[in-house]
Scaffold this motif. Structure first.
Motif, PDB file in Angstrom:
ATOM      1  N   LEU A   1       0.814  -1.219   0.000  1.00 45.50           N
ATOM      2  CA  LEU A   1       0.000   0.000   0.000  1.00 45.50           C
ATOM      3  C   LEU A   1       0.843   1.264   0.000  1.00 45.50           C
ATOM      4  CD1 LEU A   1      -2.753  -0.998   2.617  1.00 45.50           C
ATOM      5  CD2 LEU A   1      -2.725  -1.392   0.151  1.00 45.50           C
ATOM      6  N   THR A   2       2.155   1.131   0.228  1.00 47.88           N
ATOM      7  CA  THR A   2       3.023   2.306   0.276  1.00 47.88           C
ATOM      8  C   THR A   2       3.517   2.730  -1.103  1.00 47.88           C
ATOM      9  OG1 THR A   2       5.017   0.958   0.644  1.00 47.88           O
ATOM     10  CG2 THR A   2       3.817   1.720   2.599  1.00 47.88           C
ATOM     11  N   ASP A   3       3.109   2.011  -2.126  1.00 50.32           N
ATOM     12  CA  ASP A   3       3.477   2.406  -3.487  1.00 50.32           C
ATOM     13  C   ASP A   3       3.000   3.843  -3.735  1.00 50.32           C
ATOM     14  OD1 ASP A   3       2.906   2.767  -6.479  1.00 50.32           O
ATOM     15  OD2 ASP A   3       3.999   0.874  -6.469  1.00 50.32           O
ATOM     16  N   PRO A   4       3.852   4.693  -4.311  1.00 52.85           N
ATOM     17  CA  PRO A   4       3.477   6.108  -4.513  1.00 52.85           C
ATOM     18  C   PRO A   4       2.198   6.299  -5.318  1.00 52.85           C
ATOM     19  CG  PRO A   4       5.822   5.797  -4.884  1.00 52.85           C
ATOM     20  CD  PRO A   4       5.245   4.427  -4.725  1.00 52.85           C
ATOM     21  N   THR A   5       1.853   5.326  -6.153  1.00 53.96           N
ATOM     22  CA  THR A   5       0.639   5.455  -6.964  1.00 53.96           C
ATOM     23  C   THR A   5      -0.621   5.051  -6.199  1.00 53.96           C
ATOM     24  OG1 THR A   5       0.878   3.203  -7.854  1.00 53.96           O
ATOM     25  CG2 THR A   5       1.942   4.992  -9.070  1.00 53.96           C
ATOM     26  N   ASN A   6      -0.445   4.498  -4.999  1.00 58.98           N
ATOM     27  CA  ASN A   6      -1.597   4.064  -4.228  1.00 58.98           C
ATOM     28  C   ASN A   6      -2.206   5.249  -3.475  1.00 58.98           C
ATOM     29  OD1 ASN A   6      -3.101   2.862  -1.812  1.00 58.98           O
ATOM     30  ND2 ASN A   6      -2.561   1.024  -2.973  1.00 58.98           N
ATOM     31  N   ALA A   7      -3.532   5.330  -3.504  1.00 57.85           N
ATOM     32  CA  ALA A   7      -4.226   6.450  -2.867  1.00 57.85           C
ATOM     33  C   ALA A   7      -4.013   6.493  -1.356  1.00 57.85           C
ATOM     34  CB  ALA A   7      -5.717   6.367  -3.170  1.00 57.85           C
TER      35      ALA A   7
END
Length: 221
Positions: A162-168
């Motif tokens: 969930l820490t992916d930069p594209t994740n809201a």
């Protein structure tokens, strides 16, 4: 002579057509019936879907109305609202199913039933047909409500994607990871993560403020 040959050809075509119709006419009839039936069937299906969606919306709104007075633990109507939402989730189309489960989980969490809430959040998180945004939210909420007691390795494994930069939900997931680090005594890792969040231009205001407050409490104001 040309006219005679033309007439013979026309007769042969007519005879061939008659034989084909006699042999395969039933296929054409079935095809015509299928086209008509398919059109009618589609209209019936479309109407049934619309009615089902409307019924699900009405049930969801009724549960929402009951939930308005059910946010306080033990409030009248809370158990009824949860039961209505769970019934709706069992029969509603996908969108209302997901919303009903999320709302029911929130009410259970407010009532102190964390295991019951986590079970519903996990159900949404595992639902491959649910909106990915809502699946990730459900996973984040499940972790958030177990951050102080849940298995650290399991919680970290759920938060990392969930820490992916594209994740809201990236900033909120990073915040939970920092809290998990603090719980495990990884103070330096937590401080680094919180500093990054406090200075982030993309993190929500609430996340930045909480990160700054935690840093202040750690002597890093």
């Amino acid at each position: 002579m040309v006219d005679i040959f033309d007439e013979i050809n026309e007769d042969l075509r007519a005879e061939r057509t008659a034989r084909l119709l006699k042999k395969y006419g039933w296929v054409l009839v079935l095809a015509a019936v299928g086209i008509v039936g398919g059109t009618v069937g589609w209209q019936v299906w479309d109407r049934w879907q619309a009615n089902r969606d409307m019924a699900a919306a009405e049930q969801y709104m009724a549960a929402q109305a009951a939930a308005v007075t059910a946010n306080v633990p033990g409030a009248p109507g809370q158990s009824d609202a949860i039961a209505t939402l769970e019934r709706n989730a069992a029969t509603a189309p996908e969108g209302y199913k997901t919303l009903s489960l999320l709302r029911a989980a929130g009410l259970k969490a407010n009532a102190g039933d964390i295991p019951g809430a986590v079970q519903l959040w996990d159900e949404v998180a595992r639902d491959g047909t649910a909106d990915p945004l809502l699946r990730d939210l459900a996973s984040l909420l499940a972790v958030q409500h177990q951050i102080d007691k849940g298995d650290p390795a399991m919680l970290e494994a759920r938060l990392k994607p969930l820490t992916d930069p594209t994740n809201a939900w990236a900033s909120l997931a990073k915040e939970q990871l920092a809290l998990l680090d603090l719980r495990q005594g990884k103070v330096d890792d937590a401080r680094t993560a919180l500093q990054s969040l406090a200075e982030s231009a993309t993190a929500p205001d609430g996340v930045r403020q909480r990160a700054a407050a935690l840093l202040a409490g750690m002597g890093d104001a």
